[in-house]
Design an enzyme around this catalytic site. Structure first.
Site, PDB file in Angstrom:
ATOM      1  N   GLU A   8       9.150  19.093 -35.241  1.00 33.90           N
ATOM      2  CA  GLU A   8       9.466  18.445 -36.505  1.00 33.90           C
ATOM      3  C   GLU A   8       8.176  17.903 -37.097  1.00 33.90           C
ATOM      4  O   GLU A   8       7.214  17.647 -36.370  1.00 33.90           O
ATOM      5  CB  GLU A   8      10.494  17.337 -36.299  1.00 33.90           C
TER       6      GLU A   8
ATOM      7  N   CYS B 281      16.184  21.470 -38.471  1.00 32.99           N
ATOM      8  CA  CYS B 281      15.495  22.089 -37.345  1.00 32.99           C
ATOM      9  C   CYS B 281      15.012  23.455 -37.802  1.00 32.99           C
ATOM     10  O   CYS B 281      15.808  24.331 -38.111  1.00 32.99           O
ATOM     11  CB  CYS B 281      16.428  22.222 -36.146  1.00 32.99           C
TER      12      CYS B 281
END
Length: 221
Positions: free
Chosen positions: A104, A2
């Site tokens: 992402e 992340c």
């Protein structure tokens, strides 16, 4: 992993969601939060929950050089309880890192495609995080890292890792000042259920942390 996320909620929404009694100094919504920046986190000091800002990128208290933080934005939840950098933090310094979506990048034949991802049924949530205090020459630095886990069925076509998103009913338990060992904290994480997620494509302007405006979350066809 992340490496970018958002927090667009108004302060009053955050206070209500996490049961906080005190206002958050200098809070403002963010469209593209990046490593090395200040992130909103919640800890329990033994008496009450407190919200404040930590620098994203963990600098362990024993580190000689604070630049190590740029390499420690995530920690693998499966092994954090075994690693010197994280073992004591799993037991004693757990935090909530407040968010409402994360980015992402999915590999495609045309290159990497940025996606904005969020739980289907929650406007606000918290990543499971760890924090530490580093001090040198009377300058204290408070930093954090986001725990990650193996991607679930939804995320695996996008990336092989994903952040640990705490279920609403488990947020309080994660930061309660209980006498957990590192192994117990790891066991807690491993048994969490994962929220259903949604995702959509966004512009590659999110690639640069200099871009922090509504264009970052605008869907593209």
């Amino acid at each position: 992993m992340c490496g970018r996320y958002t927090l667009l909620a108004e302060e009053v929404e955050i206070l209500k969601e996490f049961g906080l009694d005190h206002k958050i100094p200098n809070y403002e919504p963010r469209y593209n939060i990046a490593p090395g920046q200040k992130v909103l986190a919640i800890i329990h000091d033994g008496k009450e929950k407190r919200a404040g800002f930590l620098k994203w990128g963990l600098v362990p208290f024993w580190a000689k050089d604070p630049k190590i933080g740029y390499k420690v934005i995530n920690a693998r939840s499966e092994t954090a309880h075994e690693k010197p950098s994280f073992k004591q933090l799993m037991a004693k310094r757990r935090c909530l890192i407040v968010a409402d979506s994360f980015y992402e990048w999915q590999r495609t034949d045309e290159g990497k495609q940025a996606k904005r991802i969020s739980p289907k049924d929650r406007k606000l949530f918290a990543f499971a995080g760890l924090w530490d205090k580093w001090g040198k020459d009377e300058e204290d630095m408070f930093t954090c890292t986001i725990l990650t886990k193996e991607a679930n069925e939804f995320m695996s076509p996008i990336h092989d890792r994903m952040p640990v998103i705490l279920p609403h009913e488990k947020q309080e338990e994660w930061i309660e000042p209980v006498k957990w060992g590192a192994d117990e904290a790891a066991g807690f994480i491993s048994q969490l259920k994962t929220d259903e997620l949604d995702a959509y494509d966004v512009s590659d302007i999110v690639n640069s942390p200099k871009n922090d405006d509504p264009e970052c979350i605008k869907p593209i066809a």
